[in-house]
Structures are given as structure tokens and as C-alpha cells.
Motif scaffolding. Structure first.
Motif, PDB file in Angstrom:
ATOM      1  N   MET A 108      19.870  25.100  84.624  1.00  0.00           N
ATOM      2  CA  MET A 108      21.015  24.481  84.225  1.00  0.00           C
ATOM      3  C   MET A 108      21.062  24.400  82.838  1.00  0.00           C
ATOM      4  O   MET A 108      20.116  23.687  82.195  1.00  0.00           O
ATOM      5  N   LEU A 119      34.295  25.960  91.145  1.00  0.00           N
ATOM      6  CA  LEU A 119      34.439  24.638  90.648  1.00  0.00           C
ATOM      7  C   LEU A 119      35.721  24.362  89.926  1.00  0.00           C
ATOM      8  O   LEU A 119      36.516  23.476  89.972  1.00  0.00           O
ATOM      9  N   SER A 130      32.314  30.336  88.602  1.00  0.00           N
ATOM     10  CA  SER A 130      32.166  29.230  89.535  1.00  0.00           C
ATOM     11  C   SER A 130      33.472  28.828  89.974  1.00  0.00           C
ATOM     12  O   SER A 130      34.280  28.328  89.229  1.00  0.00           O
ATOM     13  N   PHE A 184      29.298  18.192  86.823  1.00  0.00           N
ATOM     14  CA  PHE A 184      30.625  18.493  86.368  1.00  0.00           C
ATOM     15  C   PHE A 184      30.952  19.769  85.482  1.00  0.00           C
ATOM     16  O   PHE A 184      29.986  20.343  85.021  1.00  0.00           O
ATOM     17  N   GLY A 185      31.984  20.546  85.704  1.00  0.00           N
ATOM     18  CA  GLY A 185      32.292  21.491  84.905  1.00  0.00           C
ATOM     19  C   GLY A 185      32.724  21.117  83.796  1.00  0.00           C
ATOM     20  O   GLY A 185      33.026  20.010  83.548  1.00  0.00           O
ATOM     21  N   GLY A 186      33.218  22.099  82.772  1.00  0.00           N
ATOM     22  CA  GLY A 186      33.604  21.739  81.354  1.00  0.00           C
ATOM     23  C   GLY A 186      32.855  21.138  80.342  1.00  0.00           C
ATOM     24  O   GLY A 186      33.450  20.684  79.398  1.00  0.00           O
ATOM     25  N   GLN A 187      31.460  21.143  80.637  1.00  0.00           N
ATOM     26  CA  GLN A 187      30.563  20.395  79.715  1.00  0.00           C
ATOM     27  C   GLN A 187      30.090  21.376  78.582  1.00  0.00           C
ATOM     28  O   GLN A 187      30.203  22.492  78.783  1.00  0.00           O
ATOM     29  N   MET A 238      23.633  20.811  95.177  1.00  0.00           N
ATOM     30  CA  MET A 238      23.220  19.656  94.302  1.00  0.00           C
ATOM     31  C   MET A 238      22.941  18.626  95.258  1.00  0.00           C
ATOM     32  O   MET A 238      24.059  17.545  95.309  1.00  0.00           O
ATOM     33  N   HIS A 252      30.208  31.712  92.714  1.00  0.00           N
ATOM     34  CA  HIS A 252      29.109  30.638  92.436  1.00  0.00           C
ATOM     35  C   HIS A 252      30.027  29.579  93.245  1.00  0.00           C
ATOM     36  O   HIS A 252      31.107  29.170  92.808  1.00  0.00           O
ATOM     37  N   ASP A 270      23.719  28.334  83.954  1.00  0.00           N
ATOM     38  CA  ASP A 270      24.834  27.578  84.615  1.00  0.00           C
ATOM     39  C   ASP A 270      25.061  26.365  83.859  1.00  0.00           C
ATOM     40  O   ASP A 270      24.529  25.321  83.587  1.00  0.00           O
ATOM     41  N   MET A 308      27.933  19.441  95.975  1.00  0.00           N
ATOM     42  CA  MET A 308      27.633  18.215  95.381  1.00  0.00           C
ATOM     43  C   MET A 308      27.712  16.966  96.355  1.00  0.00           C
ATOM     44  O   MET A 308      28.567  16.875  97.156  1.00  0.00           O
ATOM     45  N   PRO A 344      23.752  18.709  85.696  1.00  0.00           N
ATOM     46  CA  PRO A 344      24.695  19.098  86.728  1.00  0.00           C
ATOM     47  C   PRO A 344      25.517  17.972  87.219  1.00  0.00           C
ATOM     48  O   PRO A 344      25.261  16.791  86.809  1.00  0.00           O
ATOM     49  N   GLY A 403      32.541  28.685  84.967  1.00  0.00           N
ATOM     50  CA  GLY A 403      33.625  27.989  85.628  1.00  0.00           C
ATOM     51  C   GLY A 403      34.925  28.214  84.517  1.00  0.00           C
ATOM     52  O   GLY A 403      35.647  29.048  84.583  1.00  0.00           O
ATOM     53  N   THR A 404      34.704  27.089  83.507  1.00  0.00           N
ATOM     54  CA  THR A 404      35.869  27.069  82.903  1.00  0.00           C
ATOM     55  C   THR A 404      36.266  28.377  81.983  1.00  0.00           C
ATOM     56  O   THR A 404      37.452  28.549  81.789  1.00  0.00           O
ATOM     57  N   VAL A 423      26.688  32.199  85.231  1.00  0.00           N
ATOM     58  CA  VAL A 423      27.632  31.604  85.979  1.00  0.00           C
ATOM     59  C   VAL A 423      28.645  30.814  85.078  1.00  0.00           C
ATOM     60  O   VAL A 423      28.070  30.299  84.060  1.00  0.00           O
TER      61      VAL A 423
HETATM   62  C1  DX5 Z   1      27.976  22.125  87.452  1.00  0.00           C
HETATM   63  C2  DX5 Z   1      27.984  23.329  87.909  1.00  0.00           C
HETATM   64  C3  DX5 Z   1      28.448  24.533  87.328  1.00  0.00           C
HETATM   65  C4  DX5 Z   1      29.890  24.328  86.657  1.00  0.00           C
HETATM   66  C5  DX5 Z   1      29.804  25.170  85.571  1.00  0.00           C
HETATM   67  O1  DX5 Z   1      27.012  21.126  87.760  1.00  0.00           O
HETATM   68  O2  DX5 Z   1      26.707  23.536  88.694  1.00  0.00           O
HETATM   69  O3  DX5 Z   1      28.289  25.698  88.384  1.00  0.00           O
HETATM   70  O4  DX5 Z   1      30.910  24.914  87.659  1.00  0.00           O
HETATM   71  O5  DX5 Z   1      31.193  24.843  85.071  1.00  0.00           O
HETATM   72  P1  DX5 Z   1      31.716  25.520  83.492  1.00  0.00           P
HETATM   73  O6  DX5 Z   1      31.280  26.838  83.353  1.00  0.00           O
HETATM   74  O7  DX5 Z   1      32.862  24.771  83.062  1.00  0.00           O
HETATM   75  O8  DX5 Z   1      30.546  24.702  82.596  1.00  0.00           O
END
Ligand code: DX5
Ligand code: ZN
Length: 218
Positions: free
Chosen positions: A145, A13, A11, A151-154, A71, A36, A178, A40, A149, A200-201, A198
């Protein structure tokens, strides 16, 4: 159920947007299957990210399929710009305000497929698998999800796993997860039947993108 190929979709993001093209090339060289892209609108989720112009720029520096996750409250108004920008997979949310009517949602999914792209449908952690049932014949990808949805890093929500299992029984296409996906949570998702991870972090904050991607494949 036939075994599905495991697909790792970093991702963007979580990448360094100041070095976007370079990040795209590096994560592809490290083994990314798809990219990905999180879009938003500040309404469907309390965050703003990128639009079609940036997706088009990503497309120009990438080789792998772009998996665009919308989103948005009114995604039906933005399908053409994102398809024109080069989205290979275009995913909308079943909870989107503008798609509350079954026929409108169906029309949006048909428009995506009609443009030659793959249609995806996503659901928030609190939405049940049953909400997707009427549309499973109209989608190529289901995106579960595993965080709220926005933010990343949750932190990953393990309570989503029964839903992944249920959807795997009902749906033969690509089943994605995701949010909070790393080697450990990714394994739980694969065991529940997800085949698209998916992340990101756990990729962009890792010392080696290649090791992080490999660890997600199990
Ligand atoms: C959150 C996004 C994710 C997000 C995942 O709303 O849909 O795609 O980037 O990030 P991580 O892997 O850091 O949770
Ligand atoms: Zn996403």
C-alpha cells in the motif's frame, strides 16, 4: 532477478458504479491487464464498498483476471464467497485482526491456493517488509500500500519505496503497488521493482483510459 511483465490493474473503486459493466468493458478495451476490486468492511478501514454479489456481476462482464483486495478484519470468513464469485487473485492484509495468528494466516493463504486461485498478501504503509517474510513462500502476489487503505484519490507515499525494493529482493512473484499511482509515481515504483500497478483515479479521471494505461507502462 528475471524481468517481470508490467501489469496495469485499474481500480474499479474510481469508476462510475452506475455504469459498472460499461466501465469494465471500456477499461478492458483500453488495455487493462487485470481489474482491481477493493472490498472494505467499515472496520479494517473506515469505508464500506462492495461484496461478493457485485464481484460476481463484474466477473460476468469482464474477460481479464479479477484481483480482489480484501480490506477486512476477518477475511478468512469470506474467502469462499469471493472465490465462488470469480476472484482470480485474492489478497488479504497481514494486519487483519482475524489473521494475527501465523497458522491462521497460513491456512487462509492455503485455502485460496487450494481453490485454484492466486494468493496475495498486503501491508499498510507503516508495516515493515519483515512482517511478510514468514509467508512469502505461500503467496503469489505481494501488494504494497502506497497510501493508507480506505479511500481512492489520496497522495502517493514515496517512503514506501525502500520497502518495495526490499521485497523485490526477497520475492520473485508479482509485486504490486496500490494508492496514488500515476505515470510519475508509477515510474518510481517500477524502478523500485514493482511490476503490478494498481491505479484508480489516474485512469478513471483521465480523458483517455487508453493513454492513462499506456503512460503507466512507461
Ligand atoms: C485504497 C484502495 C486502492 C484505491 C486506489 O484503499 O486499495 O485500490 O482504489 O485509488 P487511487 O489510485 O485513486 O489512489
Ligand atoms: Zn486496492
Amino acid at each position: 532477478m528475471t524481468a517481470h511483465r508490467i501489469i496495469v490493474a485499474p481500480s474499479l473503486l474510481a469508476c462510475d458504479f452506475g455504469r459498472l459493466a460499461e466501465e469494465v468493458r471500456q477499461v478492458e478495451a483500453a488495455g487493462a491487464d487485470w481489474l482491481h476490486v477493493d472490498v472494505m468492511d467499515g472496520h479494517f478501514v473506515p469505508n464500506l464498498t462492495i461484496g461478493p454479489a457485485v464481484v460476481e456481476a463484474i466477473r460476468r462482464s469482464s474477460r481479464v483476471p479479477l484481483d480482489v483486495h480484501l480490506m477486512l478484519d476477518r477475511p478468512q470468513e469470506f474467502l469462499t464467497p469471493f472465490l465462488d464469485a470469480g476472484a482470480h487473485y485474492l489478497t488479504v492484509h497481514v494486519e487483519a485482526e482475524g489473521l494475527r495468528t501465523e497458522s491462521v494466516l497460513r491456512k487462509a493463504l492455503e485455502a485460496i491456493r487450494g481453490a485454484g486461485a492466486k494468493a496475495g498478501l498486503s501491508l499498510r504503509p507503516r508495516t515493515s517488509a519483515e512482517a511478510l517474510q514468514p509467508f512469502l513462500d505461500a503467496v503469489d502476489l505481494v501488494l504494497v500500500m502506497t497510501v493508507e487503505p480506505g479511500f481512492g484519490g489520496q497522495a502517493f507515499m514515496p517512503e514506501a519505496m525502500p520497502k518495495v525494493r526490499k521485497l523485490r529482493e526477497a520475492f520473485a512473484g508479482d509485486l504490486a503497488v496500490d494508492g496514488g499511482i500515476n505515470a510519475l509515481t508509477g515510474r518510481a515504483c517500477r524502478e523500485a521493482g514493482a511490476n503490478v500497478l494498481v491505479a484508480g483515479t489516474s485512469i478513471f479521471r483521465a480523458p483517455s483510459y487508453q493513454d492513462a494505461i499506456r503512460s503507466l507502462r512507461g
